[in-house]
Design a protein around this motif. Structure first.
Motif, PDB file in Angstrom:
ATOM      1  N   ASP A  37       0.832  -1.207   0.000  1.00  0.00           N
ATOM      2  CA  ASP A  37       0.000   0.000   0.000  1.00  0.00           C
ATOM      3  C   ASP A  37       0.863   1.252   0.000  1.00  0.00           C
ATOM      4  N   LEU A  38       1.886   1.206   0.869  1.00  0.00           N
ATOM      5  CA  LEU A  38       2.718   2.400   1.059  1.00  0.00           C
ATOM      6  C   LEU A  38       3.513   2.716  -0.194  1.00  0.00           C
ATOM      7  N   ALA A  39       4.087   1.668  -0.808  1.00  0.00           N
ATOM      8  CA  ALA A  39       4.896   1.889  -2.007  1.00  0.00           C
ATOM      9  C   ALA A  39       4.024   2.415  -3.151  1.00  0.00           C
ATOM     10  N   GLU A  40       2.797   1.891  -3.261  1.00  0.00           N
ATOM     11  CA  GLU A  40       1.907   2.336  -4.336  1.00  0.00           C
ATOM     12  C   GLU A  40       1.463   3.784  -4.095  1.00  0.00           C
ATOM     13  N   HIS A  41       1.167   4.094  -2.848  1.00  0.00           N
ATOM     14  CA  HIS A  41       0.792   5.465  -2.485  1.00  0.00           C
ATOM     15  C   HIS A  41       1.936   6.435  -2.826  1.00  0.00           C
ATOM     16  N   GLU A  60       1.185 -10.878   5.127  1.00  0.00           N
ATOM     17  CA  GLU A  60       0.747 -10.559   3.762  1.00  0.00           C
ATOM     18  C   GLU A  60      -0.711 -10.080   3.769  1.00  0.00           C
ATOM     19  N   ALA A  61      -1.550 -10.730   4.574  1.00  0.00           N
ATOM     20  CA  ALA A  61      -2.960 -10.349   4.627  1.00  0.00           C
ATOM     21  C   ALA A  61      -3.143  -8.961   5.243  1.00  0.00           C
ATOM     22  N   LEU A  62      -2.272  -8.623   6.193  1.00  0.00           N
ATOM     23  CA  LEU A  62      -2.376  -7.325   6.863  1.00  0.00           C
ATOM     24  C   LEU A  62      -1.980  -6.175   5.949  1.00  0.00           C
ATOM     25  N   GLY A  63      -0.992  -6.409   5.087  1.00  0.00           N
ATOM     26  CA  GLY A  63      -0.432  -5.292   4.325  1.00  0.00           C
ATOM     27  C   GLY A  63       0.665  -4.631   5.128  1.00  0.00           C
ATOM     28  N   VAL A 104      -3.023 -10.343  23.515  1.00  0.00           N
ATOM     29  CA  VAL A 104      -1.935  -9.700  24.261  1.00  0.00           C
ATOM     30  C   VAL A 104      -1.378  -8.476  23.545  1.00  0.00           C
ATOM     31  N   GLY A 105      -1.940  -8.142  22.398  1.00  0.00           N
ATOM     32  CA  GLY A 105      -1.447  -6.971  21.684  1.00  0.00           C
ATOM     33  C   GLY A 105      -2.222  -6.751  20.410  1.00  0.00           C
ATOM     34  N   GLU A 106      -1.743  -5.795  19.614  1.00  0.00           N
ATOM     35  CA  GLU A 106      -2.421  -5.455  18.366  1.00  0.00           C
ATOM     36  C   GLU A 106      -1.380  -5.215  17.291  1.00  0.00           C
ATOM     37  N   ILE A 107      -1.768  -5.551  16.089  1.00  0.00           N
ATOM     38  CA  ILE A 107      -0.936  -5.231  14.940  1.00  0.00           C
ATOM     39  C   ILE A 107      -1.801  -4.443  13.976  1.00  0.00           C
ATOM     40  N   GLU A 108      -1.339  -3.254  13.665  1.00  0.00           N
ATOM     41  CA  GLU A 108      -2.150  -2.346  12.867  1.00  0.00           C
ATOM     42  C   GLU A 108      -1.435  -2.085  11.552  1.00  0.00           C
ATOM     43  N   SER A 109      -2.177  -2.248  10.442  1.00  0.00           N
ATOM     44  CA  SER A 109      -1.611  -1.961   9.123  1.00  0.00           C
ATOM     45  C   SER A 109      -2.274  -0.718   8.577  1.00  0.00           C
ATOM     46  N   GLU A 122       7.417  -1.997   9.940  1.00  0.00           N
ATOM     47  CA  GLU A 122       7.437  -2.656   8.638  1.00  0.00           C
ATOM     48  C   GLU A 122       8.233  -3.961   8.658  1.00  0.00           C
ATOM     49  N   LEU A 123       9.092  -4.119   9.691  1.00  0.00           N
ATOM     50  CA  LEU A 123       9.854  -5.363   9.838  1.00  0.00           C
ATOM     51  C   LEU A 123       8.942  -6.591   9.951  1.00  0.00           C
ATOM     52  N   VAL A 124       7.755  -6.394  10.511  1.00  0.00           N
ATOM     53  CA  VAL A 124       6.819  -7.515  10.666  1.00  0.00           C
ATOM     54  C   VAL A 124       6.511  -8.129   9.311  1.00  0.00           C
ATOM     55  N   GLY A 125       6.350  -7.255   8.306  1.00  0.00           N
ATOM     56  CA  GLY A 125       6.025  -7.751   6.978  1.00  0.00           C
ATOM     57  C   GLY A 125       7.250  -8.192   6.203  1.00  0.00           C
ATOM     58  N   SER A 126       8.379  -7.488   6.390  1.00  0.00           N
ATOM     59  CA  SER A 126       9.539  -7.772   5.554  1.00  0.00           C
ATOM     60  C   SER A 126      10.323  -8.977   6.050  1.00  0.00           C
ATOM     61  N   ALA A 127      10.278  -9.259   7.359  1.00  0.00           N
ATOM     62  CA  ALA A 127      11.058 -10.387   7.886  1.00  0.00           C
ATOM     63  C   ALA A 127      10.319 -11.039   9.048  1.00  0.00           C
ATOM     64  N   PRO A 128       9.143 -11.630   8.771  1.00  0.00           N
ATOM     65  CA  PRO A 128       8.302 -12.116   9.876  1.00  0.00           C
ATOM     66  C   PRO A 128       8.958 -13.192  10.745  1.00  0.00           C
ATOM     67  N   PHE A 129       9.859 -13.987  10.171  1.00  0.00           N
ATOM     68  CA  PHE A 129      10.498 -15.049  10.951  1.00  0.00           C
ATOM     69  C   PHE A 129      11.828 -14.607  11.567  1.00  0.00           C
ATOM     70  N   GLU A 130      12.290 -13.402  11.201  1.00  0.00           N
ATOM     71  CA  GLU A 130      13.620 -12.999  11.660  1.00  0.00           C
ATOM     72  C   GLU A 130      13.537 -11.695  12.440  1.00  0.00           C
TER      73      GLU A 130
END
Lengths: 385, 123
Positions: free
Chosen positions: A34-38, B33-36, B56-61, B88-96
């Motif tokens: 989303d961010l990159a497209e925006h 991926e589903a979150l964006g 225990v928390g929230e993740i907001e996209s 953004e690390l959550v999306g770019s490296a979820p396992f690391e």
């Protein structure tokens, strides 16, 4: 009912788009980010599939008079090859849809309605057209939007895309004005190009026949690649329009809202007249005339978040107490995102007039926590020309 | 297509947890991926006692908010400050680099193997 697919559906899937239902259509929500497209739209350009939008042709000797009657604006004053943002209201002044009217001929217009409202607008048009010598016809076509500061260069570089100064009376991409349209060509086909959009950037919208949409989509993507153009989905479209302070039907506008409450009173032309100089009794006029100048119960404002958490549609707007806690409810958020361009949360909300002044410190109840927001003028973002 | 390491366990709510002590917790690439684009994460505090299956928390996209469930019970020993500062690390490296917090495990709930999780998520 299964969702409809645009002529570009397979292109989106092949590009790996995350698809979503929107207004009865399967549409790309995002392709990668989303961010990159925006950001691409703000910095270079983005390519959108808007084929879900409802295209309605209005033709006939009384087309202008009919649109003056059916819509709140003075459509008969729109010059040839110009466009006008307008609204269709119910008798009680509530907004049935916001739309753009393009005048493509002396007695020919086409109206672009929101996807989810296309049937409502068509039905209302047919009902309201009864006393006029006019034809109302659905005109399904593919619609591509190229939006961003490099849009003009990209279209000029698009293989097979050509200006048609003979047909357009000398109008080119360069001199096409904002809210104007012109016939141009894509290969052997006539297309209509409008300098309109929903992103707050310069850009173009192109109507092409459905069977040529894929060809044009690919040609623009190929031409745009060196400029940094990317395909952009509805998610970016939403954050872009919100930064630009543009309303979205179903959020800022609905049947219980008048144009005045939405801060869009300028589109209502109570002063429009018939050809004989009589006051024109367009649909909704009486209700809107009684509202004009009256203090509405709620007004649309922009909110800037002072923290990091965005407000979302439907969250309560509350007073901020001295300790920063949530006070009494004063309104509701209609749209909210973390602004990719500005780096802080932005939202639009309806609030009571006494807390609508710029600088008023409010809070939004973000899932039980009072997040500080302050009233700011709209739009949040304005491009530098 | 993301790899789902067989050394990790997964939840139906799309978290992963490793078998170390303390155990590291994150969300799966499918969830990311589903979150964006993730713009905000709220994590439990160090020292907090958490119970598996509870929020225990929230993740907001950019587009949505989703709740973070504890895959195990225990005491939180560390949170990933890097991911708080750069969600953004959550999306770019979820396992690391996008791991979320560590927990001294006292009990586990129903956990899935990598194969079971892939079948559950359809990935």
């Amino acid at each position: 009912m299964t969702d409809k697919k645009t002529p570009l559906h397979d292109e989106h899937v092949a590009l790996g788009a995350h698809m979503t239902e929107f207004g009865g259509w399967q549409m790309p929500l995002r392709y990668t980010s989303d961010l990159a497209e925006h950001r691409a739209v703000r910095e270079t350009a983005g390519l959108f599939d808007l084929s879900h939008m409802g295209d309605i042709g209005v033709h006939g000797p009384e087309a202008a008079a009919f649109l003056d009657h059916a819509l709140v604006g003075a459509i008969s004053q729109v010059k040839l090859l110009r466009a006008r943002y307008s609204m269709i209201c119910a008798d009680d002044g509530g907004v049935l849809d916001d739309l753009i009217v393009y005048r493509t001929g002396e007695t020919e217009y086409f109206v672009v309605a929101n996807a989810a409202n296309t049937e409502v607008v068509l039905d209302e048009f047919r009902r309201r057209a009864a006393a006029f010598d006019v034809e109302v016809v659905p005109a399904p076509s593919a619609l591509l939007a190229v939006q961003g500061p490099r849009a003009e260069e990209i279209l000029r570089a698009t293989d097979g895309f050509e200006e048609d100064p003979e047909a357009s009376g000398g109008v080119t991409l360069e001199n096409l004005r904002y809210y104007a349209c012109a016939p141009m060509r894509f290969r052997d086909e006539a297309v209509v190009v409008g300098r309109t959009g929903y992103t707050g950037e310069d850009g173009f919208e192109i109507w092409v026949s459905p069977d040529r949409a894929v060809e044009l989509w690919r040609a623009v993507l190929a031409a745009g690649e060196p400029f940094g153009l990317v395909p952009a989905g509805l998610s970016a479209r939403d954050s872009l329009r919100l930064e630009a302070g543009m309303p979205l039907y179903g959020h800022e506008l609905d049947t219980t809202t008048t144009p005045f409450e939405a801060g869009m009173g300028r589109v209502v032309r109570l002063d429009k007249e018939t050809a004989d100089g009589e006051p024109l009794a367009f649909v909704g006029r009486d209700a809107l005339a009684s509202r004009k100048g009256a203090q509405p119960a709620r007004v649309l404002v922009g909110l800037r978040g002072e923290g990091r958490r965005p407000a979302r549609a439907g969250y309560d707007v509350v007073r901020r107490t001295a300790d920063g806690d949530a006070g009494a409810k004063v309104g509701s958020v209609t749209s909210g995102v973390p602004s990719p361009t500005l780096g802080y949360p932005v939202a639009m909300a309806y609030v009571t007039p006494e807390v609508s002044a710029e600088g008023t410190e409010l809070a939004v109840d973000v899932r039980g926590r009072a997040e500080p927001f302050v009233v700011v003028p709209l739009p949040f973002y304005r491009r530098t020309k | 297509m993301a790899e789902y390491p067989a050394t990790l366990k997964y939840t139906k709510e799309h978290e992963w947890v490793d078998g170390e002590s303390p155990a590291t917790v994150g969300i799966t690439p499918y969830a990311a991926e589903a979150l964006g684009d993730v713009v905000f994460v709220e994590l439990p505090e160090v020292g907090a006692t958490i119970e598996h299956g509870t929020v225990v928390g929230e993740i907001e996209s950019t587009k949505s908010v989703s709740e973070l469930y504890a895959p195990v019970s225990g005491t939180v020993t560390e949170v990933n400050q890097a991911v708080v500062d750069d969600p953004e690390l959550v999306g770019s490296a979820p396992f690391e680099g996008g791991w979320l917090f560590k927990v001294e495990v006292s009990a586990t709930g129903e956990l899935l193997t990598a194969d079971e999780y892939r079948a559950h998520a359809g990935v």
